[in-house]
Design a protein around this motif. Structure first.
Motif, PDB file in Angstrom:
ATOM      1  N   ALA A  28      25.386  46.833  31.002  1.00 24.80           N
ATOM      2  CA  ALA A  28      26.266  45.781  30.469  1.00 24.80           C
ATOM      3  C   ALA A  28      26.867  45.028  31.674  1.00 24.80           C
ATOM      4  N   PRO A  29      26.957  43.705  31.604  1.00 27.27           N
ATOM      5  CA  PRO A  29      27.403  42.936  32.777  1.00 27.27           C
ATOM      6  C   PRO A  29      28.739  43.412  33.335  1.00 27.27           C
ATOM      7  N   GLU A  30      29.693  43.748  32.445  1.00 31.18           N
ATOM      8  CA  GLU A  30      31.009  44.157  32.949  1.00 31.18           C
ATOM      9  C   GLU A  30      30.943  45.545  33.593  1.00 31.18           C
ATOM     10  N   ALA A  31      30.035  46.403  33.085  1.00 33.32           N
ATOM     11  CA  ALA A  31      29.880  47.732  33.685  1.00 33.32           C
ATOM     12  C   ALA A  31      29.247  47.597  35.072  1.00 33.32           C
ATOM     13  N   PHE A  32      28.239  46.738  35.167  1.00 39.17           N
ATOM     14  CA  PHE A  32      27.605  46.533  36.472  1.00 39.17           C
ATOM     15  C   PHE A  32      28.602  45.937  37.459  1.00 39.17           C
ATOM     16  N   TYR A  34      31.772  46.397  37.454  1.00 44.16           N
ATOM     17  CA  TYR A  34      32.693  47.481  37.834  1.00 44.16           C
ATOM     18  C   TYR A  34      32.079  48.359  38.927  1.00 44.16           C
ATOM     19  N   VAL A  35      30.810  48.733  38.755  1.00 44.63           N
ATOM     20  CA  VAL A  35      30.183  49.659  39.715  1.00 44.63           C
ATOM     21  C   VAL A  35      29.886  48.950  41.041  1.00 44.63           C
ATOM     22  N   SER A  36      29.359  47.747  40.970  1.00 43.97           N
ATOM     23  CA  SER A  36      28.905  47.086  42.204  1.00 43.97           C
ATOM     24  C   SER A  36      30.037  46.377  42.948  1.00 43.97           C
ATOM     25  N   GLY A  37      31.156  46.171  42.292  1.00 41.90           N
ATOM     26  CA  GLY A  37      32.201  45.323  42.865  1.00 41.90           C
ATOM     27  C   GLY A  37      32.861  45.900  44.110  1.00 41.90           C
ATOM     28  N   THR A  38      33.415  44.997  44.911  1.00 40.56           N
ATOM     29  CA  THR A  38      34.154  45.393  46.118  1.00 40.56           C
ATOM     30  C   THR A  38      35.479  44.631  46.114  1.00 40.56           C
ATOM     31  N   ALA A  39      36.296  44.919  47.128  1.00 45.57           N
ATOM     32  CA  ALA A  39      37.595  44.252  47.217  1.00 45.57           C
ATOM     33  C   ALA A  39      37.453  42.866  47.849  1.00 45.57           C
ATOM     34  N   GLY A  40      38.322  41.977  47.423  1.00 49.00           N
ATOM     35  CA  GLY A  40      38.520  40.678  48.057  1.00 49.00           C
ATOM     36  C   GLY A  40      37.241  39.901  48.284  1.00 49.00           C
ATOM     37  N   SER A  41      37.019  39.496  49.535  1.00 51.50           N
ATOM     38  CA  SER A  41      35.853  38.674  49.870  1.00 51.50           C
ATOM     39  C   SER A  41      34.580  39.505  49.986  1.00 51.50           C
ATOM     40  N   GLY A  42      34.698  40.804  49.893  1.00 49.36           N
ATOM     41  CA  GLY A  42      33.523  41.672  50.052  1.00 49.36           C
ATOM     42  C   GLY A  42      33.252  42.026  51.505  1.00 49.36           C
ATOM     43  N   ALA A  43      34.156  41.634  52.411  1.00 49.30           N
ATOM     44  CA  ALA A  43      33.908  41.829  53.844  1.00 49.30           C
ATOM     45  C   ALA A  43      33.746  43.310  54.191  1.00 49.30           C
ATOM     46  N   THR A  44      34.560  44.174  53.574  1.00 46.11           N
ATOM     47  CA  THR A  44      34.479  45.603  53.919  1.00 46.11           C
ATOM     48  C   THR A  44      33.161  46.200  53.436  1.00 46.11           C
ATOM     49  N   GLY A  45      32.742  45.795  52.245  1.00 48.45           N
ATOM     50  CA  GLY A  45      31.450  46.268  51.736  1.00 48.45           C
ATOM     51  C   GLY A  45      30.327  45.851  52.677  1.00 48.45           C
ATOM     52  N   ALA A 169      43.594  55.186  47.493  1.00 48.45           N
ATOM     53  CA  ALA A 169      43.664  54.324  46.302  1.00 48.45           C
ATOM     54  C   ALA A 169      44.973  54.529  45.542  1.00 48.45           C
ATOM     55  N   THR A 170      46.046  54.851  46.283  1.00 52.34           N
ATOM     56  CA  THR A 170      47.341  54.971  45.613  1.00 52.34           C
ATOM     57  C   THR A 170      47.801  53.594  45.135  1.00 52.34           C
ATOM     58  N   HIS A 171      47.279  52.548  45.785  1.00 54.67           N
ATOM     59  CA  HIS A 171      47.388  51.178  45.267  1.00 54.67           C
ATOM     60  C   HIS A 171      45.957  50.715  45.043  1.00 54.67           C
ATOM     61  N   LEU A 172      45.653  50.230  43.861  1.00 57.74           N
ATOM     62  CA  LEU A 172      44.277  49.811  43.583  1.00 57.74           C
ATOM     63  C   LEU A 172      43.963  48.506  44.314  1.00 57.74           C
ATOM     64  N   GLY A 173      42.758  48.434  44.929  1.00 56.92           N
ATOM     65  CA  GLY A 173      42.366  47.227  45.657  1.00 56.92           C
ATOM     66  C   GLY A 173      42.274  45.999  44.747  1.00 56.92           C
ATOM     67  N   PHE A 174      42.290  44.824  45.364  1.00 59.36           N
ATOM     68  CA  PHE A 174      42.168  43.550  44.637  1.00 59.36           C
ATOM     69  C   PHE A 174      40.678  43.277  44.463  1.00 59.36           C
ATOM     70  N   ARG A 175      40.184  43.458  43.243  1.00 55.32           N
ATOM     71  CA  ARG A 175      38.732  43.421  43.013  1.00 55.32           C
ATOM     72  C   ARG A 175      38.355  42.276  42.070  1.00 55.32           C
ATOM     73  N   PRO A 176      37.932  41.147  42.665  1.00 53.94           N
ATOM     74  CA  PRO A 176      37.681  39.956  41.841  1.00 53.94           C
ATOM     75  C   PRO A 176      36.696  40.157  40.701  1.00 53.94           C
ATOM     76  N   ALA A 177      35.604  40.917  40.947  1.00 54.50           N
ATOM     77  CA  ALA A 177      34.602  41.044  39.878  1.00 54.50           C
ATOM     78  C   ALA A 177      35.216  41.729  38.654  1.00 54.50           C
ATOM     79  N   GLU A 178      36.046  42.765  38.915  1.00 52.46           N
ATOM     80  CA  GLU A 178      36.699  43.454  37.792  1.00 52.46           C
ATOM     81  C   GLU A 178      37.747  42.561  37.149  1.00 52.46           C
ATOM     82  N   LEU A 179      38.513  41.877  38.002  1.00 54.81           N
ATOM     83  CA  LEU A 179      39.586  41.032  37.470  1.00 54.81           C
ATOM     84  C   LEU A 179      39.003  39.918  36.607  1.00 54.81           C
ATOM     85  N   ASP A 180      37.925  39.304  37.096  1.00 56.57           N
ATOM     86  CA  ASP A 180      37.366  38.167  36.376  1.00 56.57           C
ATOM     87  C   ASP A 180      36.730  38.564  35.045  1.00 56.57           C
ATOM     88  N   SER A 181      36.197  39.807  34.987  1.00 52.87           N
ATOM     89  CA  SER A 181      35.586  40.198  33.712  1.00 52.87           C
ATOM     90  C   SER A 181      36.664  40.718  32.752  1.00 52.87           C
TER      91      SER A 181
END
Ligand code: FMN
Length: 376
Positions: A28-32, A34-45, A169-181
């Motif tokens: 499902a697009p939102e599940a994918f 969730y799994v593939s997403g990274t924080a912010g611009s994706g720089a750390t990934g 992860a005591t503070h959850l990262g800012f994850r655009p893919a999750e936020l947008d879905s």
């Protein structure tokens, strides 16, 4: 792997980039997301992968090794390979059997599994599916410490061999893919099974609480942004199981973890899902190893994709690695069989990488297997 030579193509691709793309087509697009997403611009990934790709192994010839010995001993336990499955939450987003299918595949390949606190199956169900196969329990320490203590007791009672407490992860990262879905598996009730099955958690709910109330209570108590190193010392006092701290990137934090009772550390950026623009785990690894000395188990994850990656991590000081997203893509594509396929690919690739660098065993792996610009 001989099947390819016999003219039989595998059910799933052996190319991880293609595997991820294939998972993206069936999940499902939102599940994918969730799994593939990274924080912010994706720089750390991206930095996680770039760090591995920047290192080069130096092949060595004619060492006469038929098959390299990939085994390693951690906390007195011998593992066939220096690989464990990373704790990935809410695996029912990929397949209805979730972590139960994953652990059966792990058992079939000899790879221990680290089960997430936020698993979609209870730790007892996963223990049963595992049979006697070794597994560890990853703990997010809840702000309701009594629930945390209950989770640890249950993990001990169900035969988990170590507690891996995640501190990044005591503070959850800012994850655009999750936020947008607008999607969270947890808010839909997937990934809170260890709470809804917990007697101490349930005692904190009204007797007639419905699923929504359980989710709301979970959201209130499941993590704790006020955690300090003293809480780690408290946790140390709760259990005699080996205790690892996951999410370490600074050598001083590695020292602090040991000072407060940890037996080992996991160097990790959480797969690039927390701080955008963070140092990569592989970059931090040598400093963390130097800080803790040669006897303390150091594991690492974030960006491991191939056998050569495992070798590079070991060369820079890791005793073992945690393997993350690819196995969940395998789960999404073909359930437990998909997980097993992905693991067999990694293990075959690792044995080959060892042999091709002239190493008869992991003990032979060190910085000398890496090109350093000086091959004299
Ligand atoms: N780490 C935890 O300690 N606990 C978790 O519950 C957890 N859930 C995760 C869920 C997803 C979908 C992903 C991708 C990662 C999660 N992680 C969790 C982080 C992984 O344990 C591991 O650090 C990371 O996936 C490694 O990066 P890689 O997958 O790119 O190799």
């Amino acid at each position: 792997m001989m099947e390819g030579l016999a003219g039989r193509a595998p059910r799933l691709t052996t190319d991880l980039t293609a595997l991820e793309a294939a998972a993206g087509r069936v999940m499902a697009p939102e599940a994918f997301a969730y799994v593939s997403g990274t924080a912010g611009s994706g720089a750390t990934g991206r930095a996680g992968r770039a760090a591995f790709e920047a290192l080069r192994l130096v092949p060595r010839m004619l060492r006469g090794t038929r098959r390299a010995d990939t085994s390693v001993t951690l906390f007195g336990q011998r593992l066939p390979v220096p690989v464990l499955l990373a704790p990935l939450a809410a695996q029912q987003v990929a397949h209805p059997e979730g972590e139960s299918a994953t652990v059966r595949a792990a058992a079939a390949t000899g790879v221990p599994m680290v089960l997430s606190t936020f698993a979609s199956r209870t730790l007892e169900e996963v223990a049963e599916a595992a049979g006697g196969h070794p597994r560890w329990f990853q703990l997010y320490l809840p702000s309701d410490r009594a629930v945390g203590a209950s989770l640890v007791r249950r993990a001990e009672a169900s035969g988990y061999g170590a507690i891996v407490v995640t501190v990044d992860a005591t503070h959850l990262g800012f994850r655009p893919a999750e936020l947008d879905s607008g999607y969270s598996p947890f808010l839909r009730g997937t990934g809170i099974a260890n709470f809804t099955s917990d007697p101490v958690f349930r005692a904190g709910l009204p007797a007639d609480a419905d699923a929504t109330q359980a989710v709301l209570r979970w959201a209130q108590i499941s993590t704790d942004p006020t955690l300090t190193w003293e809480d780690l010392a408290w946790l140390r006092g709760l259990t005699r199981l080996p205790l690892l701290v996951k999410g370490i990137l600074h050598p001083d934090d590695a020292r602090l973890a040991l000072e407060h009772g940890a037996d080992g550390v996991v160097v990790s950026t959480h797969g690039g899902r927390q701080l955008d623009g963070s140092v990569s785990a592989l970059e931090s690894l040598p400093a963390v190893r130097a800080a803790v000395g040669s006897d303390v188990p150091v594991l690492m994850d974030s960006g491991i994709r191939t056998g050569s990656d495992v070798l590079k991590a070991v060369a820079l000081g890791a005793d073992a690695v945690l393997y993350g997203r690819p196995y969940v893509y395998g789960l999404g594509l073909d359930g437990g069989r998909g997980v097993e396929h992905v693991l067999r690919c990694l293990l075959t690739d690792l044995a080959l990488a060892l042999a091709l660098t002239g190493c008869a065993s992991l003990a032979d792996v060190g910085p000398h297997v890496l090109a350093n610009g000086d091959l004299r």
